[in-house]
Design a protein around this motif. Structure first.
Motif, PDB file in Angstrom:
ATOM      1  N   UNK A   1       0.815  -1.216   0.000  1.00 22.77           N
ATOM      2  CA  UNK A   1       0.000   0.000   0.000  1.00 22.77           C
ATOM      3  C   UNK A   1       0.845   1.261   0.000  1.00 22.77           C
ATOM      4  N   UNK A   2       2.176   1.112   0.048  1.00 24.48           N
ATOM      5  CA  UNK A   2       3.052   2.274   0.137  1.00 24.48           C
ATOM      6  C   UNK A   2       3.120   3.008  -1.196  1.00 24.48           C
ATOM      7  N   UNK A   3       3.486   4.282  -1.117  1.00 25.24           N
ATOM      8  CA  UNK A   3       3.652   5.087  -2.334  1.00 25.24           C
ATOM      9  C   UNK A   3       5.053   4.953  -2.901  1.00 25.24           C
ATOM     10  N   UNK A   4       6.032   4.725  -2.025  1.00 23.48           N
ATOM     11  CA  UNK A   4       7.411   4.638  -2.483  1.00 23.48           C
ATOM     12  C   UNK A   4       8.242   3.912  -1.426  1.00 23.48           C
ATOM     13  N   UNK A   5       9.281   3.237  -1.884  1.00 27.17           N
ATOM     14  CA  UNK A   5      10.258   2.625  -0.983  1.00 27.17           C
ATOM     15  C   UNK A   5      11.602   3.281  -1.254  1.00 27.17           C
ATOM     16  N   UNK A   6      12.162   3.890  -0.227  1.00 29.26           N
ATOM     17  CA  UNK A   6      13.458   4.562  -0.344  1.00 29.26           C
ATOM     18  C   UNK A   6      14.515   3.611   0.189  1.00 29.26           C
ATOM     19  N   UNK A   7      15.585   3.377  -0.608  1.00 29.66           N
ATOM     20  CA  UNK A   7      16.592   2.398  -0.224  1.00 29.66           C
ATOM     21  C   UNK A   7      17.971   3.020  -0.127  1.00 29.66           C
ATOM     22  N   UNK A   8      18.884   2.179   0.386  1.00 32.03           N
ATOM     23  CA  UNK A   8      20.269   2.627   0.650  1.00 32.03           C
ATOM     24  C   UNK A   8      21.271   2.502  -0.492  1.00 32.03           C
ATOM     25  N   UNK A   9      21.319   1.533  -1.345  1.00 29.94           N
ATOM     26  CA  UNK A   9      20.206   0.711  -1.837  1.00 29.94           C
ATOM     27  C   UNK A   9      20.106  -0.698  -1.253  1.00 29.94           C
ATOM     28  N   UNK A  10      21.136  -1.221  -0.528  1.00 33.17           N
ATOM     29  CA  UNK A  10      21.059  -2.621  -0.103  1.00 33.17           C
ATOM     30  C   UNK A  10      20.862  -2.798   1.394  1.00 33.17           C
ATOM     31  N   UNK A  11      21.392  -1.904   2.209  1.00 31.36           N
ATOM     32  CA  UNK A  11      21.369  -2.105   3.663  1.00 31.36           C
ATOM     33  C   UNK A  11      20.100  -1.573   4.327  1.00 31.36           C
ATOM     34  N   UNK A  12      19.528  -0.493   3.824  1.00 34.65           N
ATOM     35  CA  UNK A  12      18.365   0.125   4.447  1.00 34.65           C
ATOM     36  C   UNK A  12      17.234   0.249   3.431  1.00 34.65           C
ATOM     37  N   UNK A  13      16.020   0.142   3.964  1.00 35.15           N
ATOM     38  CA  UNK A  13      14.838   0.345   3.117  1.00 35.15           C
ATOM     39  C   UNK A  13      13.708   0.861   4.001  1.00 35.15           C
ATOM     40  N   UNK A  14      13.022   1.917   3.534  1.00 37.05           N
ATOM     41  CA  UNK A  14      11.871   2.467   4.263  1.00 37.05           C
ATOM     42  C   UNK A  14      10.732   2.668   3.275  1.00 37.05           C
ATOM     43  N   UNK A  15       9.540   2.249   3.681  1.00 35.37           N
ATOM     44  CA  UNK A  15       8.351   2.396   2.833  1.00 35.37           C
ATOM     45  C   UNK A  15       7.513   3.550   3.358  1.00 35.37           C
TER      46      UNK A  15
END
Length: 376
Positions: free
Chosen positions: A262-276
């Motif tokens: 349901x998220x609008x976007x996922x922001x990544x670290x690109x490999x270690x961190x991810x937030x939706x």
């Protein structure tokens, strides 16, 4: 040997055990200290108000023993005289009793503090156990009580002998005085002798109070096993707590995974961190973090987002900043509004481009406006 050491009471009592013991009335108390202060308070009260009590009593006696012709034939004279006598004597006696009452309260709360419980007064079959009574009669506590009794007799008798020797001449001089001077002198002399005798009880109390404190602490000592069991009961079994914690983590992960589509976007670290992030205009004042994770969890978030065609944007600095500054299901801080707004604008333009409703958006800037205090 290890089992024997675990059964030895080598650990200080915990506050929980002391509180439970206090609820049952099991606290350090010194009967000798209470008795000493009551007697000392009585002697002090007599020294202060004894003369007033003696003079009032003498006045009342004179009044009751002096009858005139009218009083002899008056049927109510006796009751009137008794009422007047009680009224006159009650005031100085009340002062004396008040001093004694205060001393009694202080004597009982000076060691161990104030503690009231119905448990000590309640009926328990264990009180009728003859073996427990026999144990009290022949145990160490019985020997201590016997020692205190002998010590009291020796000290009080010794002090009494010294007082009789010191005041012998004054005592003999009382027989040469005439009333009422002999009454006042006798009260004064007896008050000081009584004060001396009562003061001798402080010696017993000075021995008994530290012993009772030490003995109570010794009785409350705990074995290592008891300390561990109490910790498990109060804090919870570590294994159970660990299992609950794992279940909570699993439920949280499952809830996050359900929220990622349901998220609008996922922001990544690109490999270690991810937030939706999810933003609903009119419902939230700012985008909300619906899922976040590192390493393996970040990979799961990216996989679910990719499977559900949720846009994935690489912005290492912003991903780390959101991860460390925003809790799950909470809106992002306003210091990150500008940076997240650029990301969401890019995502909305990209969606419109894919639908053929807009031109291809410009590539997202590598350096987004993130304040220094929010860089991680």
């Amino acid at each position: 040997m290890a089992a024997d050491s675990d059964m030895e009471k080598t650990e200080d009592p915990t506050s929980k055990k002391l509180d439970e013991a206090a609820e049952k009335g099991n606290i350090a108390r010194s009967k000798e200290l209470a008795t000493a202060l009551v007697l000392l308070g009585s002697s002090v009260g007599i020294l202060i108000f004894g003369k007033e009590v003696a003079n009032t009593t003498l006045t009342v006696c004179k009044r009751l023993l002096s009858l005139n012709y009218k009083d002899i034939f008056d049927e109510n004279a006796m009751f009137t005289a008794m009422g007047a006598a009680l009224t006159e004597v009650s005031i100085p006696l009340f002062k004396l009793f008040l001093v004694i009452a205060v001393a009694g309260v202080l004597g009982n709360i000076l060691l161990g503090g104030y503690n009231f419980t119905w448990y000590g007064a309640s009926f328990r079959p264990s009180k009728l156990n003859p073996l427990a009574g026999l144990k009290r009669m022949v145990g160490l506590q019985a020997l201590v009580e016997l020692f205190k009794s002998v010590l009291k007799v020796v000290i009080v008798a010794g002090v009494a002998y010294v007082l009789l020797v010191v005041f012998f001449d004054d005592i003999m001089a009382l027989s040469l005085m005439s009333s009422p001077e002999d009454i006042a002198a006798a009260v004064y002399l007896l008050s000081w002798m009584f004060f001396g005798l009562c003061s001798s009880m402080l010696i017993i109390a000075a021995v008994d109070a530290p012993y009772q404190t030490w003995n109570h602490h010794k009785q409350m000592m705990m074995t290592k096993q008891e300390v561990e069991d109490e910790y498990k009961n109060s804090e919870g079994n570590p294994e159970v707590k660990g299992r609950i914690r794992r279940m909570q983590i699993q439920m949280s992960r499952r809830r996050m995974m359900e929220a990622v589509p349901t998220a609008d976007v996922v922001v990544t670290n690109p490999t270690h961190y991810a937030v939706a992030l999810k933003y609903e205009h009119g419902k939230f004042r700012a985008p909300v973090v619906v899922a976040k994770g590192v390493d393996q969890m970040a990979l799961y978030i990216r996989q679910i987002a990719d499977a559900n065609k949720v846009p994935i944007v690489e912005s290492p600095a912003l991903a780390r900043s959101i991860y460390f500054t925003t809790e799950l299901d909470h809106p992002i801080p306003e210091q990150l509004f500008a940076a997240v707004a650029q990301v969401l604008a890019y995502v909305y333009q990209l969606k419109a481009y894919r639908k053929g409703k807009a031109s291809r958006p410009k590539t997202l800037a590598k350096e987004l406006p993130i304040p220094e205090g929010f860089r991680h």
